[in-house]
Design a protein around this motif. Structure first.
Motif, PDB file in Angstrom:
ATOM      1  N   GLY A  86      76.490   3.054   9.951  1.00 43.79           N
ATOM      2  CA  GLY A  86      76.258   1.615   9.882  1.00 43.79           C
ATOM      3  C   GLY A  86      76.319   1.015   8.490  1.00 43.79           C
ATOM      4  N   SER A  87      76.498   1.826   7.451  1.00 42.28           N
ATOM      5  CA  SER A  87      76.558   1.276   6.095  1.00 42.28           C
ATOM      6  C   SER A  87      77.901   0.571   5.870  1.00 42.28           C
ATOM      7  CB  SER A  87      76.349   2.377   5.059  1.00 42.28           C
ATOM      8  OG  SER A  87      77.411   3.293   5.091  1.00 42.28           O
ATOM      9  N   ILE A  88      77.912  -0.348   4.909  1.00 41.43           N
ATOM     10  CA  ILE A  88      79.128  -1.109   4.603  1.00 41.43           C
ATOM     11  C   ILE A  88      80.003  -0.294   3.657  1.00 41.43           C
ATOM     12  CG2 ILE A  88      80.000  -3.194   3.492  1.00 41.43           C
ATOM     13  CD1 ILE A  88      77.487  -4.623   4.442  1.00 41.43           C
ATOM     14  N   PHE A  89      81.300  -0.287   3.945  1.00 44.83           N
ATOM     15  CA  PHE A  89      82.256   0.418   3.088  1.00 44.83           C
ATOM     16  C   PHE A  89      83.611  -0.253   3.196  1.00 44.83           C
ATOM     17  CE2 PHE A  89      83.361   2.127   7.116  1.00 44.83           C
ATOM     18  CZ  PHE A  89      84.637   2.654   7.021  1.00 44.83           C
ATOM     19  N   VAL A  90      84.514   0.119   2.304  1.00 44.23           N
ATOM     20  CA  VAL A  90      85.870  -0.419   2.320  1.00 44.23           C
ATOM     21  C   VAL A  90      86.732   0.525   3.156  1.00 44.23           C
ATOM     22  CG1 VAL A  90      87.876  -1.060   0.938  1.00 44.23           C
ATOM     23  CG2 VAL A  90      85.565  -1.499   0.071  1.00 44.23           C
ATOM     24  N   LYS A  91      87.181   0.033   4.303  1.00 46.57           N
ATOM     25  CA  LYS A  91      88.012   0.830   5.213  1.00 46.57           C
ATOM     26  C   LYS A  91      89.423   0.906   4.652  1.00 46.57           C
ATOM     27  CE  LYS A  91      89.386   1.069  10.044  1.00 46.57           C
ATOM     28  NZ  LYS A  91      89.256   0.447  11.360  1.00 46.57           N
ATOM     29  N   SER A  92      89.994   2.107   4.715  1.00 50.57           N
ATOM     30  CA  SER A  92      91.361   2.287   4.229  1.00 50.57           C
ATOM     31  C   SER A  92      92.210   2.913   5.327  1.00 50.57           C
ATOM     32  CB  SER A  92      91.366   3.183   2.988  1.00 50.57           C
ATOM     33  OG  SER A  92      91.023   4.505   3.343  1.00 50.57           O
ATOM     34  N   VAL A  93      93.457   3.090   5.025  1.00 49.98           N
ATOM     35  CA  VAL A  93      94.381   3.700   5.980  1.00 49.98           C
ATOM     36  C   VAL A  93      93.987   5.146   6.264  1.00 49.98           C
ATOM     37  CG1 VAL A  93      96.794   4.334   6.352  1.00 49.98           C
ATOM     38  CG2 VAL A  93      96.236   2.201   5.187  1.00 49.98           C
ATOM     39  N   PHE A  94      93.417   5.798   5.276  1.00 50.62           N
ATOM     40  CA  PHE A  94      93.125   7.216   5.387  1.00 50.62           C
ATOM     41  C   PHE A  94      91.742   7.521   5.952  1.00 50.62           C
ATOM     42  CE2 PHE A  94      96.029   6.607   1.780  1.00 50.62           C
ATOM     43  CZ  PHE A  94      97.147   7.239   2.310  1.00 50.62           C
ATOM     44  N   ARG A  95      90.793   6.620   5.768  1.00 55.29           N
ATOM     45  CA  ARG A  95      89.427   6.893   6.216  1.00 55.29           C
ATOM     46  C   ARG A  95      88.881   5.739   7.043  1.00 55.29           C
ATOM     47  NH1 ARG A  95      86.836   9.028   0.738  1.00 55.29           N
ATOM     48  NH2 ARG A  95      88.178  10.819   0.465  1.00 55.29           N
ATOM     49  N   ASP A  96      88.268   6.091   8.163  1.00 52.70           N
ATOM     50  CA  ASP A  96      87.648   5.085   9.012  1.00 52.70           C
ATOM     51  C   ASP A  96      86.128   5.184   8.997  1.00 52.70           C
ATOM     52  OD1 ASP A  96      87.603   7.506  10.293  1.00 52.70           O
ATOM     53  OD2 ASP A  96      88.152   6.720  12.259  1.00 52.70           O
ATOM     54  N   ILE A  97      85.599   6.009   8.078  1.00 57.21           N
ATOM     55  CA  ILE A  97      84.158   6.171   7.899  1.00 57.21           C
ATOM     56  C   ILE A  97      83.823   6.120   6.412  1.00 57.21           C
ATOM     57  CG2 ILE A  97      83.739   7.465  10.033  1.00 57.21           C
ATOM     58  CD1 ILE A  97      83.885  10.047   8.430  1.00 57.21           C
ATOM     59  N   CYS A  98      82.524   5.922   6.103  1.00 58.33           N
ATOM     60  CA  CYS A  98      82.109   5.811   4.696  1.00 58.33           C
ATOM     61  C   CYS A  98      82.200   7.171   3.992  1.00 58.33           C
ATOM     62  CB  CYS A  98      80.687   5.254   4.606  1.00 58.33           C
ATOM     63  SG  CYS A  98      79.405   6.378   5.207  1.00 58.33           S
ATOM     64  N   GLU A 119      89.821  -3.354   3.992  1.00 59.88           N
ATOM     65  CA  GLU A 119      88.959  -4.212   4.792  1.00 59.88           C
ATOM     66  C   GLU A 119      87.510  -3.746   4.646  1.00 59.88           C
ATOM     67  OE1 GLU A 119      88.195  -4.881   9.551  1.00 59.88           O
ATOM     68  OE2 GLU A 119      90.112  -4.102   8.878  1.00 59.88           O
ATOM     69  N   LEU A 120      86.611  -4.680   4.447  1.00 59.18           N
ATOM     70  CA  LEU A 120      85.193  -4.384   4.351  1.00 59.18           C
ATOM     71  C   LEU A 120      84.617  -4.331   5.763  1.00 59.18           C
ATOM     72  CD1 LEU A 120      83.010  -3.958   2.185  1.00 59.18           C
ATOM     73  CD2 LEU A 120      82.459  -6.378   2.416  1.00 59.18           C
ATOM     74  N   THR A 121      83.999  -3.204   6.113  1.00 64.61           N
ATOM     75  CA  THR A 121      83.485  -3.034   7.472  1.00 64.61           C
ATOM     76  C   THR A 121      82.271  -2.115   7.466  1.00 64.61           C
ATOM     77  OG1 THR A 121      84.132  -2.483   9.738  1.00 64.61           O
ATOM     78  CG2 THR A 121      85.008  -1.083   8.004  1.00 64.61           C
ATOM     79  N   ASN A 122      81.640  -2.000   8.615  1.00 65.14           N
ATOM     80  CA  ASN A 122      80.500  -1.091   8.759  1.00 65.14           C
ATOM     81  C   ASN A 122      80.996   0.267   9.227  1.00 65.14           C
ATOM     82  OD1 ASN A 122      79.320  -3.699   8.627  1.00 65.14           O
ATOM     83  ND2 ASN A 122      77.459  -2.874   9.522  1.00 65.14           N
ATOM     84  N   CYS A 123      80.365   1.316   8.740  1.00 64.74           N
ATOM     85  CA  CYS A 123      80.693   2.676   9.146  1.00 64.74           C
ATOM     86  C   CYS A 123      80.262   2.856  10.608  1.00 64.74           C
ATOM     87  CB  CYS A 123      79.976   3.684   8.253  1.00 64.74           C
ATOM     88  SG  CYS A 123      80.222   5.393   8.742  1.00 64.74           S
ATOM     89  N   PRO A 124      81.145   3.332  11.476  1.00 66.86           N
ATOM     90  CA  PRO A 124      80.769   3.524  12.878  1.00 66.86           C
ATOM     91  C   PRO A 124      79.734   4.627  13.082  1.00 66.86           C
ATOM     92  CG  PRO A 124      83.004   4.299  12.491  1.00 66.86           C
ATOM     93  CD  PRO A 124      82.535   3.658  11.228  1.00 66.86           C
ATOM     94  N   THR A 125      79.587   5.507  12.105  1.00 64.60           N
ATOM     95  CA  THR A 125      78.645   6.621  12.216  1.00 64.60           C
ATOM     96  C   THR A 125      77.244   6.229  11.763  1.00 64.60           C
ATOM     97  OG1 THR A 125      80.477   8.122  11.772  1.00 64.60           O
ATOM     98  CG2 THR A 125      78.276   9.038  11.625  1.00 64.60           C
TER      99      THR A 125
END
Length: 137
Positions: free
Chosen positions: A11-23, A3-9
């Motif tokens: 704010g940059s855009i990244f692809v969210k995966s099962v393993f990482r919730d930040i960029c 899923e393409l989302t913004n990093c909560p830390t």
């Protein structure tokens, strides 16, 4: 699916995966911070350090330390003064999502709710009566 989302830390855009919730950039910084905290706690005299002490000595944020404990990266059996806040009241806990008090309160409320449900069903059952009439021929 990724899923393409913004990093909560940051704010940059990244692809969210099962393993990482930040960029990736924030992940690398988080790993550096983890290493700082772990190296500090690895010393025998620091194993009983509290979270405010760790924050003061390493400069790593309290929220990030809570995240490390919650995810099991810092084991509370080795570091007994570590924990993270209860989701309901904020009291420091070492396992689960709720402290014992909040968990007990939730169980009590659930029992009360179930008893009320049972009572209302019994009342409905009493109110439902079937009347029969006899046909006369």
């Amino acid at each position: 699916m990724a899923e393409l989302t913004n990093c909560p830390t940051c704010g940059s855009i990244f692809v969210k995966s099962v393993f990482r919730d930040i960029c990736e950039k924030c992940y690398k910084q988080e790993e550096k911070d983890y290493e700082k905290v772990y190296q500090f706690l690895k010393k025998r005299e620091n194993r009983a350090a509290t979270i405010p002490t760790i924050v003061g000595q390493t400069g790593v944020s309290e929220d990030l330390i809570h995240k490390f404990v919650r995810k099991g990266r810092l084991n509370v059996t080795h570091f007994p003064n570590l924990g993270y806040p209860c989701d309901k009241c904020g009291k420091i806990i070492q396992q689960g999502k709720l402290c014992a008090d909040c968990s007990g309160e939730l169980k009590t409320d659930l029992e009360i709710f179930q008893n009320e449900q049972k009572r209302s069903e019994e009342l409905r059952a009493r109110e439902t009566r079937t009347y029969y009439s006899s046909k006369q021929k």
